[in-house]
Design a protein around this motif. Sequence first.
Motif, PDB file in Angstrom:
ATOM      1  N   ALA A  58      31.273  26.519  46.912  1.00  0.00           N
ATOM      2  CA  ALA A  58      32.102  25.216  47.129  1.00  0.00           C
ATOM      3  C   ALA A  58      31.612  24.271  48.530  1.00  0.00           C
ATOM      4  CB  ALA A  58      33.357  25.381  47.424  1.00  0.00           C
ATOM      5  N   ARG A  59      30.517  24.803  49.166  1.00  0.00           N
ATOM      6  CA  ARG A  59      30.313  24.001  50.145  1.00  0.00           C
ATOM      7  C   ARG A  59      29.392  22.879  49.887  1.00  0.00           C
ATOM      8  NH1 ARG A  59      27.052  28.610  53.514  1.00  0.00           N
ATOM      9  NH2 ARG A  59      26.711  29.053  51.298  1.00  0.00           N
ATOM     10  N   PRO A  60      28.568  22.792  49.105  1.00  0.00           N
ATOM     11  CA  PRO A  60      27.850  21.561  48.653  1.00  0.00           C
ATOM     12  C   PRO A  60      28.616  20.744  47.941  1.00  0.00           C
ATOM     13  CG  PRO A  60      26.643  23.597  47.797  1.00  0.00           C
ATOM     14  CD  PRO A  60      27.887  23.959  48.181  1.00  0.00           C
ATOM     15  N   LEU A  61      29.974  20.733  47.411  1.00  0.00           N
ATOM     16  CA  LEU A  61      30.849  20.046  46.697  1.00  0.00           C
ATOM     17  C   LEU A  61      31.680  19.025  47.844  1.00  0.00           C
ATOM     18  CD1 LEU A  61      32.069  22.580  44.089  1.00  0.00           C
ATOM     19  CD2 LEU A  61      30.271  20.920  44.150  1.00  0.00           C
ATOM     20  N   LEU A  62      31.393  19.352  48.939  1.00  0.00           N
ATOM     21  CA  LEU A  62      32.228  18.681  50.170  1.00  0.00           C
ATOM     22  C   LEU A  62      31.029  17.836  50.711  1.00  0.00           C
ATOM     23  CD1 LEU A  62      34.218  21.584  51.494  1.00  0.00           C
ATOM     24  CD2 LEU A  62      35.127  19.781  50.263  1.00  0.00           C
ATOM     25  N   PRO A  63      31.391  17.034  51.428  1.00  0.00           N
ATOM     26  CA  PRO A  63      30.657  15.779  52.217  1.00  0.00           C
ATOM     27  C   PRO A  63      29.484  16.553  52.847  1.00  0.00           C
ATOM     28  CG  PRO A  63      32.774  15.037  52.408  1.00  0.00           C
ATOM     29  CD  PRO A  63      32.944  16.352  51.770  1.00  0.00           C
ATOM     30  N   ALA A 111      36.155  17.877  45.281  1.00  0.00           N
ATOM     31  CA  ALA A 111      35.051  18.972  45.038  1.00  0.00           C
ATOM     32  C   ALA A 111      35.371  19.337  43.463  1.00  0.00           C
ATOM     33  CB  ALA A 111      35.675  20.079  45.947  1.00  0.00           C
ATOM     34  N   LEU A 112      36.597  19.462  43.063  1.00  0.00           N
ATOM     35  CA  LEU A 112      36.744  19.727  41.659  1.00  0.00           C
ATOM     36  C   LEU A 112      36.015  18.652  40.744  1.00  0.00           C
ATOM     37  CD1 LEU A 112      37.679  21.385  39.101  1.00  0.00           C
ATOM     38  CD2 LEU A 112      39.873  19.944  39.318  1.00  0.00           C
TER      39      LEU A 112
END
Length: 519
Positions: A482-487, A315-316
């Motif tokens: 952060a949610r859109p950075l996860l699958p 995610a980072l």
Amino acid sequence: MTGRDDRPAGGVRGERPVGERHGFRPADASSAGRPGGRPAGGDRFGRGERPTGDRRGERTPRGGPRRPAVDLPRYAAYQAVAAVHRDDAYANLVLPSILREEGLVGRDAAFATELTYGTLRHLGTLDAILTAAAGRDVQRIDPPVRDALRIGAYQLLHTRVPAHAAVSSTVDLVRTVGPGATGFANAVLREVAGRDSEAWVAHLAPPMETDPTGHLALAYSHPQWIVRSFTEALGGDLGETTRLLIENNERPPVHLCARPGLADAVELADEVGGVPGAFSPYAVYLAGGAPGDLPALAEGRAHVQDEGSQLVADALAAAPVEGPDGSWLDLCAGPGGKSGLLGALAARRGARLTAVEVAEHRARLVEQATRGLPVTVLNTDGRSVGRDPSLPEAHFDRVLVDAPCTGLGSLRRRPESRWRRQPSDLPPLTRLQRELLAAALRAVRPGGVVAYVTCSPHTVETHVTVTEAARRCGVPVDFVDARPLLPAGMPGLGDGPTVQLWPHRHGTDAMFLAVLRRT
């Protein structure tokens, strides 16, 4: 101190122990109180004298040394459990060496592993039951006898070992480690065998209606303060708290990380006999065996890492930054799992990672974990941003703060840690977390991003820490969702902007992620 170790809690997984000579067939588990220790005594209540001989408990009769007349897998489990309580050891570190020393492999090793981790997970409930069965506080029983009784009670209540086999084998073990207490052990275990696990919980636990925390703590073997913290983090949902506690008492699979650019997850899964992970594009789930023996790990193409740790590191790397993107920083890098993944991602983008670790031995682990990758390892304090010339302010494009924490999110991998942690651990840890996050926000340049990560869902270590650090750091920051950075399609990510992963929702450790951009 950290609870951030990406290694699994040792032993073997997959092949369920069914060895006939142990009388063992696995059953569903469910319940459990606290370890302790007193010097050996010598009376009929279990304080028998320690046998003479070497550290494996071998007695030395007139004819010379001989091995203990006990089943070796059970004795290996006893040695591991005793080391955890006597020496504050970690089972994932001591058990593999004990298994090698005793020459245990296959089903024997699996049975010893099951007994070790099962006993440690259910310790609280086992101790409450043994206290009731013995008619005295379990802490007043001589430690070697107490650990043997715990292993015996686990067999009686959570496996399909026949009761007579569990009792007789435990009495044999007590005869070796506390020879004056065999009659006591026999009586206590026969009392334990008089009820099954559910009946003991119904007999001992306070009612769910009047004391839900106390009931769940005894029924599912977690200290009450940890149950309370989980319930708070889950918004007071007792049903979901129960599901989490049950999941914490299950054996987790070993997760591998296929390093991008060096291995493909699907191909690695075929190579090692595993399956690709559910969410991380790099994850592979292992069905069993010893991951340290895999060529992919020896060759640096993969490493052992919980899928949740993979997701937060990725995610980072996925967070959008404004401007250049060539200088990355891992501010608390040991033992190197996330640095290994970030280093592989950096290599594919032409970036370079600086990995900081304050403990010298952990810094060496980071060097080993990142060999061949564009990673520079610094053995220094991450809070020295601006004071250490290698850690200039406003310089890095991406910064990871994988902060030291209580490790409450990885209790399924380190079951003994639930009995060691105390609420008094929180103030010094949260102070350190705020200081490290403030340092990270000073280190990142305007337009760059910081990922704050803990392997704990405790709200004081997550939302409170990140909010306070952002307020006090002295530089302007915004939260990034952060949610859109996860699958895409991951369930149960909440309302944002932070994300909390859960064992019972996602099959990962309970990793917390907050992403901040310096404006």
